[in-house]
Enzyme design. Structure first.
Site, PDB file in Angstrom:
ATOM      1  N   HIS A  15       8.888  40.733  21.959  1.00  0.00           N
ATOM      2  CA  HIS A  15      10.004  40.445  21.057  1.00  0.00           C
ATOM      3  C   HIS A  15      10.215  38.943  21.046  1.00  0.00           C
ATOM      4  O   HIS A  15      10.483  38.327  22.080  1.00  0.00           O
ATOM      5  CB  HIS A  15      11.288  41.147  21.497  1.00  0.00           C
ATOM      6  CG  HIS A  15      12.446  40.866  20.586  1.00  0.00           C
ATOM      7  ND1 HIS A  15      12.717  41.648  19.478  1.00  0.00           N
ATOM      8  CD2 HIS A  15      13.381  39.878  20.593  1.00  0.00           C
ATOM      9  CE1 HIS A  15      13.778  41.156  18.855  1.00  0.00           C
ATOM     10  NE2 HIS A  15      14.195  40.082  19.512  1.00  0.00           N
ATOM     11  N   CYS A  16      10.106  38.352  19.864  1.00  0.00           N
ATOM     12  CA  CYS A  16      10.215  36.898  19.731  1.00  0.00           C
ATOM     13  C   CYS A  16      11.604  36.552  19.209  1.00  0.00           C
ATOM     14  O   CYS A  16      11.953  36.904  18.073  1.00  0.00           O
ATOM     15  CB  CYS A  16       9.138  36.361  18.790  1.00  0.00           C
ATOM     16  SG  CYS A  16       9.177  34.565  18.599  1.00  0.00           S
ATOM     17  N   ALA A  17      12.375  35.863  20.036  1.00  0.00           N
ATOM     18  CA  ALA A  17      13.726  35.478  19.622  1.00  0.00           C
ATOM     19  C   ALA A  17      13.703  34.437  18.516  1.00  0.00           C
ATOM     20  O   ALA A  17      14.681  34.292  17.777  1.00  0.00           O
ATOM     21  CB  ALA A  17      14.503  34.943  20.828  1.00  0.00           C
ATOM     22  N   ASN A  32      12.686  39.090  15.716  1.00  0.00           N
ATOM     23  CA  ASN A  32      11.957  40.307  15.379  1.00  0.00           C
ATOM     24  C   ASN A  32      10.899  40.548  16.448  1.00  0.00           C
ATOM     25  O   ASN A  32      10.568  39.655  17.231  1.00  0.00           O
ATOM     26  CB  ASN A  32      11.306  40.174  14.000  1.00  0.00           C
ATOM     27  CG  ASN A  32      10.969  41.516  13.379  1.00  0.00           C
ATOM     28  OD1 ASN A  32      11.123  42.565  14.013  1.00  0.00           O
ATOM     29  ND2 ASN A  32      10.501  41.505  12.143  1.00  0.00           N
TER      30      ASN A  32
END
Length: 698
Positions: free
Chosen positions: A424-426, A430
């Site tokens: 999960h890439c902040a 997303n």
């Protein structure tokens, strides 16, 4: 009473002549068959079922041990010879079926259930098979008992504790999520008037507390001692959790909609970046750094309390787009007029910038590869079918209630299962999964290319300054002049260089991950060890009981004195965690627990036993029923170290350093670089399918 050549005396087995239980413990099927066949041949009229259903000193039959030790063939043989799956032992009134649920072998649970095992029977504490499986964190067994066994998810024990109470108390977060999503009552009260949230608060289990609060558990519910969950947390010195529970319903953003929440963080990110730019542009370097550090500290103190945990937040994506926009505006405002003749280069640069915006916004709103949850009922049928046909058991998502495809992961932030989950890439708010992993790599490449172009033109712009001193004439003079003249340009270049250093590392990990067919989540997660049982339930030999009794009794005394937890009221008695055994009325020691380490096969110290609490009817005092020697307590201990939660969002340190793979096992998905790249580009649909079930070898 049967007395056939001193084989059986009363209801217990004479260990000098009877070896069936010891053979079962050691998994020796041939010895079991040979022994019973020998008796059959010598005494055709003898009822073998009565021999098989005879117990040891604690009343545990051969089927008890076969179920717990996971000897599947022995279980089938004993049942075929007339073993009773519902016979209770004398110590805890537990049945072989309950021991099968504790053992955790789902195929044995299925077989015993299909051959007469009753999942609704309760032991002397009121624990049925569902509660036993919950205490030992056997989520597949729990799922089978609910879907096939027909056990009520809210079935209580004699103290009115449901499975959800036990999952919260034990800290089994994934199992707790599963039970809630299967319809368990999150506000069910036990005989003390306590909900699952009360017991999670009592043990200080942070993840179950947060999960129960998110599900809407009553945070201000008072128990029979007039204590709320936050009061219990405070009495156990879990002050942070007490504050979390107390302020949960008063969070400033919890009642507003997601639109206002997102708008606030977008505006905040833009203003914050403008503020930092103002600091560095209008102050000299040292005061600017001091003010910057102080501002970061204030932001941390301000942001953390008002941020909703495990919720999407547009702060970092807005920061990223704002930074890139500043770079783009600077290029159009200063670089293009300074170099008007290189039209092709400007065209390529503008294409790179526009492509970056396109990829970024598409990543913000794209589907990373969500595994549909609309097949829950069919997945339940597939699960039952896999168990009944003795195939490989599919892994269930405790939140979505679906059979998770291989390499899929449930993201707690996005609240969905993502196929071939990478991380999960902040920064894009997303997940990165099978559908957008390629686009994510392209975004990193575009940023790297834009950075190279930007830095190149920045230095070119400074080099055409006619008033600039020559670098060869003095480095310090050169830097001083350009810092004073192009202060904003140099500071922004340094800022982008720090970002680029991290992105270069991230891009390297992504590319090597594609070549080696390994995701970032698989690189960063801890290696999975073999599944451990928290206790062996194995009584030691009678010859060893007398030697070990004093030692375990001493351990019990010291453990009880050091592990007493009080809720801080006169009506709440201390909860004592007892070790080892106690003595019964006849002076004989009870069955001790022989602990084994599953990793190295060496014996280890017994684990702390959990407490089974009962209420004294005459004065309402909470009592540990294991404290009384005459009650012949069970030497059961539960798994208190839950390893349920794998992080879906990397922390700052891991994002920067990205540790190397810690699992030394070979990568099962690596098929060679060429095949890995082809699979990454073209064969993405396979990761949406549940694992192809194969026959289980027993």
């Amino acid at each position: 009473m049967i007395d056939h050549n001193n084989i059986i005396i009363g209801n217990s087995i004479n260990s000098k002549t009877f070896s069936l239980i010891e053979s079962v413990k050691n998994g020796k099927l041939k010895e079991c068959i040979g022994y019973l066949e020998k008796i059959r041949l010598q005494n055709p009229s003898l009822d073998l079922g009565e021999i098989i259903n005879s117990g040891d000193d604690c009343g545990n039959t051969a089927l008890h041990w076969a179920c717990y030790k996971k000897w599947y063939d022995i279980v089938k043989y004993l049942l075929s010879m007339g073993a009773d799956p519902n016979i209770a032992n004398t110590d805890e009134l537990q049945t072989p079926f309950q021991w099968a649920c504790i053992g955790g072998d789902l195929h044995i649970v299925k077989y015993v259930l299909n051959n007469g095992g009753d999942p609704h029977l309760q032991d002397k504490r009121g624990y049925n098979s569902l509660i036993h499986a919950t205490q030992y964190n056997e989520i597949s067994v729990v799922r089978y008992l609910l879907d096939k066994g027909g056990v009520n998810v809210d079935s209580p024990d004699f103290l009115q504790k449901t499975s959800l109470h036990w999952a919260a108390y034990q800290g089994h977060t994934q199992l707790l999520l599963f039970l809630v999503n299967k319809g368990a009552d999150i506000n069910a009260l036990d005989s003390l008037g306590r909900s699952p949230l009360h017991w999670a608060a009592f043990k200080g289990n942070s993840d179950p507390i947060k999960a129960l609060c998110d599900f809407g558990s009553k945070t201000m519910e008072k128990d029979s001692n007039n204590q709320s969950p936050s009061d219990i947390c405070s009495s156990q010195n879990h002050n942070y959790l007490a504050h979390f529970i107390k302020t949960f319903n008063y969070h400033p953003f919890r009642k507003v909609g997601p639109l206002l929440y997102n708008i606030f963080w977008i505006i905040f990110a833009i203003l914050l970046q403008l503020y930092f730019g103002f600091i560095f542009y209008h102050f000299t370097l040292i005061p600017a750094l001091i003010l910057f550090g102080a501002s970061l500290t204030c932001c941390k103190l301000f942001i953390e309390p008002i941020t909703l945990s495990n919720s999407p937040n547009p702060l970092l994506p807005t920061w990223m787009i704002t930074s890139f926009t500043v770079s783009f505006v600077y290029y159009v405002r200063y670089v293009v007029p300074a170099f008007p003749n290189i039209i092709l280069t400007h065209t390529i640069t503008l294409f790179v910038y526009s492509s970056y915006y396109y990829c970024a916004f598409k990543l913000f709103f794209s589907d990373p590869g969500t595994v549909s949850s609309s097949t829950t009922s069919q997945d339940s049928k597939d699960f039952i079918n896999a168990v009944e046909k003795e195939l490989e058991i599919p892994e269930v998502c405790s939140t979505c209630l679906i059979n998770k495809p291989i390499r899929a992961k449930h993201c707690r932030t996005c609240k969905r299962c993502v196929a071939r989950f990478d991380h999960h890439c902040a920064w894009i708010n997303n997940c990165v999964g099978v559908n957008n992993n390629l686009l994510f790599i392209i975004l990193l490449c575009l940023f790297s290319l834009a950075y190279i172009i930007s830095v190149t033109f920045n230095f070119k712009l400074m080099s055409i300054d006619e008033n600039s001193p020559l670098y060869s004439e003095g480095k310090m003079e050169w830097w001083t002049y350009h810092y004073s003249t192009y202060k904003g340009l140099i500071l922004f270049t340094i800022y982008k260089s720090f970002i680029m250093a991290w992105l270069a590392r991230l891009l390297y990990v992504q590319i090597t991950g594609v070549i080696n067919n390994v995701t970032m989540f698989e690189l960063m997660k801890p290696p999975k060890g073999s599944k451990k049982k928290c206790c062996n339930h194995a009584p030691q030999d009678q010859n060893n009981n007398n030697n070990n009794n004093n030692t375990t009794t001493n351990n019990s005394s010291s453990s009880s004195s050091s592990n007493n937890n009080s809720t801080g009221t006169n009506n709440d008695n201390n909860n004592n965690n007892n070790l080892g055994t106690s003595s019964n009325e006849s002076g004989q020691s009870n069955c001790n627990i022989d602990q084994h380490n599953d990793h190295d096969g060496q014996s280890s110290e017994p684990l702390l036993n959990e407490v089974s609490i009962q209420i004294r009817s005459e004065n309402g005092v909470e009592e540990d029923d294991d404290d009384e020697n005459n009650k012949n307590p069970s030497n059961k201990s539960f798994n208190k170290n839950s390893r349920d939660l794998d992080p879906t969002q990397t922390n700052f340190r891991d994002s920067i350093l990205i540790p190397k793979r810690t699992n030394n096992n070979e990568n099962p998905y690596d098929k060679g670089s060429r095949e890995n790249i082809r699979e990454f580009l073209y064969d993405t649909s396979k990761w949406f399918r549940t694992t192809t079930f194969s026959n289980k070898n027993f």
